[in-house]
Design a protein around this motif. Structure first.
Motif, PDB file in Angstrom:
ATOM      1  N   GLN A  17     -47.223 -31.186  -9.094  1.00 30.21           N
ATOM      2  CA  GLN A  17     -47.013 -32.217  -8.085  1.00 30.21           C
ATOM      3  C   GLN A  17     -48.363 -32.568  -7.482  1.00 30.21           C
ATOM      4  OE1 GLN A  17     -43.552 -32.261  -5.251  1.00 30.21           O
ATOM      5  NE2 GLN A  17     -45.151 -31.962  -3.718  1.00 30.21           N
ATOM      6  N   ALA A  18     -48.656 -33.839  -7.396  1.00 27.70           N
ATOM      7  CA  ALA A  18     -49.925 -34.266  -6.815  1.00 27.70           C
ATOM      8  C   ALA A  18     -50.011 -33.820  -5.362  1.00 27.70           C
ATOM      9  CB  ALA A  18     -50.060 -35.778  -6.910  1.00 27.70           C
ATOM     10  N   GLU A  19     -51.222 -33.439  -4.934  1.00 29.82           N
ATOM     11  CA  GLU A  19     -51.438 -33.116  -3.527  1.00 29.82           C
ATOM     12  C   GLU A  19     -51.615 -34.386  -2.704  1.00 29.82           C
ATOM     13  OE1 GLU A  19     -54.739 -30.433  -3.323  1.00 29.82           O
ATOM     14  OE2 GLU A  19     -53.453 -28.690  -3.644  1.00 29.82           O
ATOM     15  N   GLU A  20     -52.141 -35.416  -3.341  1.00 33.57           N
ATOM     16  CA  GLU A  20     -52.306 -36.706  -2.690  1.00 33.57           C
ATOM     17  C   GLU A  20     -51.878 -37.798  -3.663  1.00 33.57           C
ATOM     18  OE1 GLU A  20     -56.272 -37.406  -1.226  1.00 33.57           O
ATOM     19  OE2 GLU A  20     -56.603 -35.260  -0.863  1.00 33.57           O
ATOM     20  N   ALA A  21     -51.256 -38.850  -3.126  1.00 26.69           N
ATOM     21  CA  ALA A  21     -50.930 -40.036  -3.918  1.00 26.69           C
ATOM     22  C   ALA A  21     -51.282 -41.249  -3.070  1.00 26.69           C
ATOM     23  CB  ALA A  21     -49.458 -40.050  -4.311  1.00 26.69           C
ATOM     24  N   GLN A  22     -52.467 -41.786  -3.301  1.00 21.77           N
ATOM     25  CA  GLN A  22     -52.932 -42.938  -2.536  1.00 21.77           C
ATOM     26  C   GLN A  22     -52.540 -44.216  -3.265  1.00 21.77           C
ATOM     27  OE1 GLN A  22     -57.157 -44.383  -2.489  1.00 21.77           O
ATOM     28  NE2 GLN A  22     -57.073 -43.708  -0.354  1.00 21.77           N
ATOM     29  N   LEU A  23     -51.766 -45.065  -2.592  1.00 22.14           N
ATOM     30  CA  LEU A  23     -51.318 -46.336  -3.148  1.00 22.14           C
ATOM     31  C   LEU A  23     -51.942 -47.436  -2.300  1.00 22.14           C
ATOM     32  CD1 LEU A  23     -47.528 -45.412  -3.468  1.00 22.14           C
ATOM     33  CD2 LEU A  23     -49.328 -45.057  -5.164  1.00 22.14           C
ATOM     34  N   ARG A  24     -52.937 -48.107  -2.863  1.00 19.72           N
ATOM     35  CA  ARG A  24     -53.708 -49.076  -2.097  1.00 19.72           C
ATOM     36  C   ARG A  24     -53.746 -50.423  -2.810  1.00 19.72           C
ATOM     37  NH1 ARG A  24     -60.117 -49.252  -0.791  1.00 19.72           N
ATOM     38  NH2 ARG A  24     -60.183 -48.926  -3.042  1.00 19.72           N
ATOM     39  N   PHE A  25     -53.560 -51.499  -2.056  1.00 19.97           N
ATOM     40  CA  PHE A  25     -53.669 -52.854  -2.580  1.00 19.97           C
ATOM     41  C   PHE A  25     -54.974 -53.462  -2.062  1.00 19.97           C
ATOM     42  CE2 PHE A  25     -49.185 -51.884  -2.615  1.00 19.97           C
ATOM     43  CZ  PHE A  25     -48.719 -52.447  -3.799  1.00 19.97           C
ATOM     44  N   VAL A  26     -55.764 -54.038  -2.963  1.00 17.37           N
ATOM     45  CA  VAL A  26     -57.040 -54.643  -2.577  1.00 17.37           C
ATOM     46  C   VAL A  26     -57.080 -56.095  -3.049  1.00 17.37           C
ATOM     47  CG1 VAL A  26     -58.212 -52.402  -2.693  1.00 17.37           C
ATOM     48  CG2 VAL A  26     -58.247 -53.923  -4.690  1.00 17.37           C
ATOM     49  N   GLY A  27     -58.162 -56.790  -2.688  1.00 18.06           N
ATOM     50  CA  GLY A  27     -58.254 -58.213  -2.934  1.00 18.06           C
ATOM     51  C   GLY A  27     -58.987 -58.594  -4.196  1.00 18.06           C
ATOM     52  N   ASN A  28     -59.373 -59.865  -4.254  1.00 22.13           N
ATOM     53  CA  ASN A  28     -60.030 -60.444  -5.421  1.00 22.13           C
ATOM     54  C   ASN A  28     -61.459 -60.809  -5.068  1.00 22.13           C
ATOM     55  OD1 ASN A  28     -60.800 -63.144  -7.004  1.00 22.13           O
ATOM     56  ND2 ASN A  28     -59.379 -61.968  -8.277  1.00 22.13           N
ATOM     57  N   LYS A  29     -62.361 -60.612  -5.999  1.00 16.91           N
ATOM     58  CA  LYS A  29     -63.788 -60.821  -5.767  1.00 16.91           C
ATOM     59  C   LYS A  29     -64.142 -62.272  -5.495  1.00 16.91           C
ATOM     60  CE  LYS A  29     -68.157 -59.442  -7.976  1.00 16.91           C
ATOM     61  NZ  LYS A  29     -68.712 -58.783  -9.180  1.00 16.91           N
ATOM     62  N   ARG A  30     -63.351 -63.207  -6.023  1.00 10.00           N
ATOM     63  CA  ARG A  30     -63.724 -64.626  -5.961  1.00 10.00           C
ATOM     64  C   ARG A  30     -62.787 -65.491  -5.122  1.00 10.00           C
ATOM     65  NH1 ARG A  30     -66.966 -66.130 -10.290  1.00 10.00           N
ATOM     66  NH2 ARG A  30     -67.044 -68.136  -9.195  1.00 10.00           N
ATOM     67  N   SER A  31     -61.609 -64.988  -4.805  1.00  6.84           N
ATOM     68  CA  SER A  31     -60.657 -65.882  -4.137  1.00  6.84           C
ATOM     69  C   SER A  31     -59.704 -65.116  -3.233  1.00  6.84           C
ATOM     70  CB  SER A  31     -59.854 -66.660  -5.179  1.00  6.84           C
ATOM     71  OG  SER A  31     -58.965 -65.781  -5.868  1.00  6.84           O
ATOM     72  N   LYS A  32     -58.952 -65.870  -2.455  1.00  2.00           N
ATOM     73  CA  LYS A  32     -57.853 -65.301  -1.685  1.00  2.00           C
ATOM     74  C   LYS A  32     -56.744 -64.882  -2.655  1.00  2.00           C
ATOM     75  CE  LYS A  32     -59.745 -66.411   2.297  1.00  2.00           C
ATOM     76  NZ  LYS A  32     -60.294 -65.373   3.199  1.00  2.00           N
ATOM     77  N   VAL A  33     -55.839 -64.044  -2.168  1.00  3.96           N
ATOM     78  CA  VAL A  33     -54.720 -63.613  -3.001  1.00  3.96           C
ATOM     79  C   VAL A  33     -53.437 -64.250  -2.504  1.00  3.96           C
ATOM     80  CG1 VAL A  33     -55.817 -61.413  -3.582  1.00  3.96           C
ATOM     81  CG2 VAL A  33     -54.279 -61.535  -1.610  1.00  3.96           C
ATOM     82  N   VAL A  34     -52.464 -64.357  -3.414  1.00  4.69           N
ATOM     83  CA  VAL A  34     -51.127 -64.833  -3.066  1.00  4.69           C
ATOM     84  C   VAL A  34     -50.162 -63.659  -3.182  1.00  4.69           C
ATOM     85  CG1 VAL A  34     -51.644 -67.163  -3.859  1.00  4.69           C
ATOM     86  CG2 VAL A  34     -50.543 -65.537  -5.427  1.00  4.69           C
ATOM     87  N   ALA A  35     -48.978 -63.834  -2.649  1.00  4.04           N
ATOM     88  CA  ALA A  35     -47.987 -62.759  -2.637  1.00  4.04           C
ATOM     89  C   ALA A  35     -47.555 -62.368  -4.049  1.00  4.04           C
ATOM     90  CB  ALA A  35     -46.773 -63.184  -1.820  1.00  4.04           C
ATOM     91  N   ILE A  36     -47.328 -61.083  -4.248  1.00  4.87           N
ATOM     92  CA  ILE A  36     -46.728 -60.602  -5.494  1.00  4.87           C
ATOM     93  C   ILE A  36     -45.242 -60.939  -5.448  1.00  4.87           C
ATOM     94  CG2 ILE A  36     -46.273 -58.596  -6.951  1.00  4.87           C
ATOM     95  CD1 ILE A  36     -48.614 -57.181  -5.579  1.00  4.87           C
ATOM     96  N   PRO A  37     -44.715 -61.612  -6.455  1.00  3.42           N
ATOM     97  CA  PRO A  37     -43.287 -61.966  -6.427  1.00  3.42           C
ATOM     98  C   PRO A  37     -42.400 -60.721  -6.339  1.00  3.42           C
ATOM     99  CG  PRO A  37     -44.418 -63.098  -8.218  1.00  3.42           C
ATOM    100  CD  PRO A  37     -45.374 -62.068  -7.684  1.00  3.42           C
ATOM    101  N   LYS A  38     -41.315 -60.850  -5.630  1.00  2.00           N
ATOM    102  CA  LYS A  38     -40.378 -59.739  -5.527  1.00  2.00           C
ATOM    103  C   LYS A  38     -39.802 -59.411  -6.893  1.00  2.00           C
ATOM    104  CE  LYS A  38     -37.037 -57.873  -2.279  1.00  2.00           C
ATOM    105  NZ  LYS A  38     -36.331 -58.142  -1.006  1.00  2.00           N
ATOM    106  N   LEU A  39     -39.717 -58.121  -7.189  1.00  2.00           N
ATOM    107  CA  LEU A  39     -39.199 -57.569  -8.447  1.00  2.00           C
ATOM    108  C   LEU A  39     -40.125 -57.815  -9.637  1.00  2.00           C
ATOM    109  CD1 LEU A  39     -35.449 -58.416  -7.839  1.00  2.00           C
ATOM    110  CD2 LEU A  39     -36.497 -56.147  -7.756  1.00  2.00           C
ATOM    111  N   MET A  40     -41.368 -58.169  -9.356  1.00  3.56           N
ATOM    112  CA  MET A  40     -42.388 -58.216 -10.406  1.00  3.56           C
ATOM    113  C   MET A  40     -42.545 -56.836 -11.025  1.00  3.56           C
ATOM    114  SD  MET A  40     -45.324 -59.745 -11.787  1.00  3.56           S
ATOM    115  CE  MET A  40     -46.370 -60.720 -10.709  1.00  3.56           C
ATOM    116  N   ARG A  41     -42.627 -56.786 -12.360  1.00  7.30           N
ATOM    117  CA  ARG A  41     -42.892 -55.555 -13.097  1.00  7.30           C
ATOM    118  C   ARG A  41     -44.317 -55.602 -13.654  1.00  7.30           C
ATOM    119  NH1 ARG A  41     -37.318 -56.031 -11.889  1.00  7.30           N
ATOM    120  NH2 ARG A  41     -36.064 -54.560 -13.108  1.00  7.30           N
ATOM    121  N   ILE A  42     -45.065 -54.515 -13.494  1.00  8.26           N
ATOM    122  CA  ILE A  42     -46.394 -54.416 -14.088  1.00  8.26           C
ATOM    123  C   ILE A  42     -46.574 -53.022 -14.666  1.00  8.26           C
ATOM    124  CG2 ILE A  42     -48.872 -54.763 -13.803  1.00  8.26           C
ATOM    125  CD1 ILE A  42     -48.395 -56.260 -11.256  1.00  8.26           C
TER     126      ILE A  42
END
Length: 511
Positions: A337-362
């Motif tokens: 079991q991981a001792e830490e699980a960091q889940l972080r969302f970051v931006g884009n180098k060249r532009s603003k970001v838009v919302a991730i669609p709900k139920l998007m799979r990646i």
């Protein structure tokens, strides 16, 4: 919550192999020892030649049909995904036959081709024909080269043999046209003979000494893969949002993959850790995910974050030691079991970001990268205090006082229309060299997953690794580190997603 125990559909192929797996179980792990059993039988030059030839075929290499299906009509995708899952089961079955018939292979140079690869080609062709028919019926057009993907080949060993103490042969394909199946139950030869010395209980299914590297020997600031790990947020959108969802304290495990094989039990053939959404199984509908409980502190985040478990092959009998996806498919040892699980969302180098669609799979990374190649490989290993050094094709050995770090950075460009695609990749993309998204794609928050583990450092003696750690994998992928991957389904509510976008675009650091 515990591991998922809901009743799920079990393909006939899976049921058929379960009996064989039960026969092959010994000491809680699948007895892959027969992989090298023939080496001990006779020492005559003739028999040595035959056994060496047999030992060269380490695994089965099959073209990935699913990655070629970029245009499948929506109404055919369920059926096509089911056929692809059956194709994965065929490969698993064929690999099991490969490792339980080593004595027969030692006495017949054509055994692998005639008894394993040939039947596999025929069975794959049947499923490929079904896939083409399902696509055509739904008004689509299947790729014209699918029939060429039916043959599989035997892949020679590229690691030290447990009984050799020296390097084996190099990588490469066999000379015959690969084909094979694994529906066969085997001929009973070589089964139940016990574990091979120094195979760590997995019977030579990996990992091997050459799969490890001292972190000090990893070059800093360098990776040999096209998909870099550098954070995107530098100028265009420099903020970040961190969601805290725990480390799977609820011990929610299953070997399903709702993205690739919905409705299919054991669709992953390896065990997953789950954080966030607590209703992720092959049976889960979108509605189930939306109303599920979550392990995230912010209850607006019901997203599903999941990855293959990491195990130490130390002889521990886990809860899944006799199960498909676990010990019955070579995934043995103590789940870490991981001792830490960091889940972080970051931006884009060249532009603003838009919302991730709900139920998007990646999906990032490739569970079949050992046989598929590096195109989609995208995870890495490092050690605390050494994170400028990232290794993707080797597990790392950390010094005393340093912990293992496992990192996955997801695709951060979206086609602006689809929440998934037929091959589960085409709807998203990585940024280009200059940090921008490809034409027609929009920048979305990039998910970065950083997992930290306290892992006993494996020891390597005389070319053999003892008590190694390894990522769970499809059996034929031999627990190679290059097969590590990570999965994400966005189930944030609208207000939370808007907060994520706002924080990133305004350059803030939010939780």
């Amino acid at each position: 919550m515990g591991r998922n125990t809901r009743k799920r559909r079990m393909p006939l192929a899976t049921k058929a192999i379960a009996g064989v797996a039960a026969l092959a179980l010994g000491g809680g792990g699948l007895v892959w020892a027969n992989f090298y059993a023939s080496a001990h039988e006779e020492n005559s030059p003739d028999n040595r030649t035959k056994s060496n030839a047999a030992r060269q075929i380490a695994t089965i290499d099959c073209p990935d049909v699913g990655q070629q299906l970029s245009d499948v009509p929506e109404r055919a995708r369920g059926e096509v995904d089911g056929e692809l899952a059956s194709m994965d089961q065929q490969i698993t079955d064929a690999y099991q036959r490969l490792v339980t018939t080593r004595q027969a292979q030692a006495g017949d140079a054509q055994y692998v081709q005639n008894a394993i690869l040939g039947p596999l080609k025929d069975r794959r062709k049947v499923l490929i024909d079904r896939i083409k028919l399902e696509i055509d019926r739904a008004g689509g057009k299947a790729p014209g080269n699918l029939d060429e993907l039916a043959p599989c080949s035997g892949r020679p060993a590229d690691q030290p043999q447990p009984t050799d103490g020296q390097n084996g042969g190099g990588q490469g394909q066999d000379n015959g046209q690969g084909q094979g199946d694994g529906q066969g139950q085997g001929d009973g030869q070589g089964q139940g003979e016990g574990q091979t010395p120094n195979d760590n209980g997995n019977g030579a299914a990996g990992p091997f000494a050459e799969d490890f590297i001292d972190i000090n020997d990893v070059p800093p600031n360098a990776r040999d893969l096209p998909n870099g790990l550098a954070a995107n947020g530098r100028s265009g959108s420099r903020g970040s949002f961190t969601t805290k969802c725990g480390v799977n304290e609820n011990k929610l495990y299953n070997s399903d993959n709702i993205i690739v094989a919905p409705g299919v039990a054991n669709g992953a053939h390896h065990m997953h850790d789950y954080v966030g959404n607590q209703s992720n199984s092959s049976l889960s509908s979108d509605d189930d995910l939306v109303v599920a409980e979550t392990s995230c502190q912010n209850q607006g985040d019901k997203s599903s974050y999941f990855w293959p478990v990491l195990r130490v092959q130390d002889g521990t009998q886990e809860f899944d030691a006799a199960d498909q996806g676990g010990g019955a498919e070579g995934n043995v040892g103590r789940i870490l079991q991981a001792e830490e699980a960091q889940l972080r969302f970051v931006g884009n180098k060249r532009s603003k970001v838009v919302a991730i669609p709900k139920l998007m799979r990646i999906i990032t990374g490739d569970a079949k990268a050992f046989t598929n190649g590096l195109k989609n490989a995208n995870t890495s290993y490092s050690c605390t205090g050494f994170e400028d050094r990232q290794s993707t094709d080797k597990y790392v050995l950390c010094p005393e006082g340093s912990r293992l770090v496992r990192t996955s950075n997801f695709q951060s460009c979206w086609d602006g229309q689809n929440t998934d695609s037929a091959n589960h990749r085409d709807h998203v993309a990585f940024v280009q060299a200059d940090g921008s998204c490809p034409n027609g794609f929009k920048a979305i928050p990039q998910l970065q997953v950083r997992l930290v583990y306290d892992v006993p450092t494996p020891t390597i003696e005389n070319g053999q690794v003892k008590n190694p750690y390894a990522v769970d994998s499809f059996p034929e992928q031999l627990h190679k580190p290059i097969t590590d991957h990570n999965d994400f389904i966005n189930v944030m509510d609208e207000s939370l997603m808007n907060k994520v976008v706002r924080c990133i675009n305004q350059g803030k650091k939010c939780t």
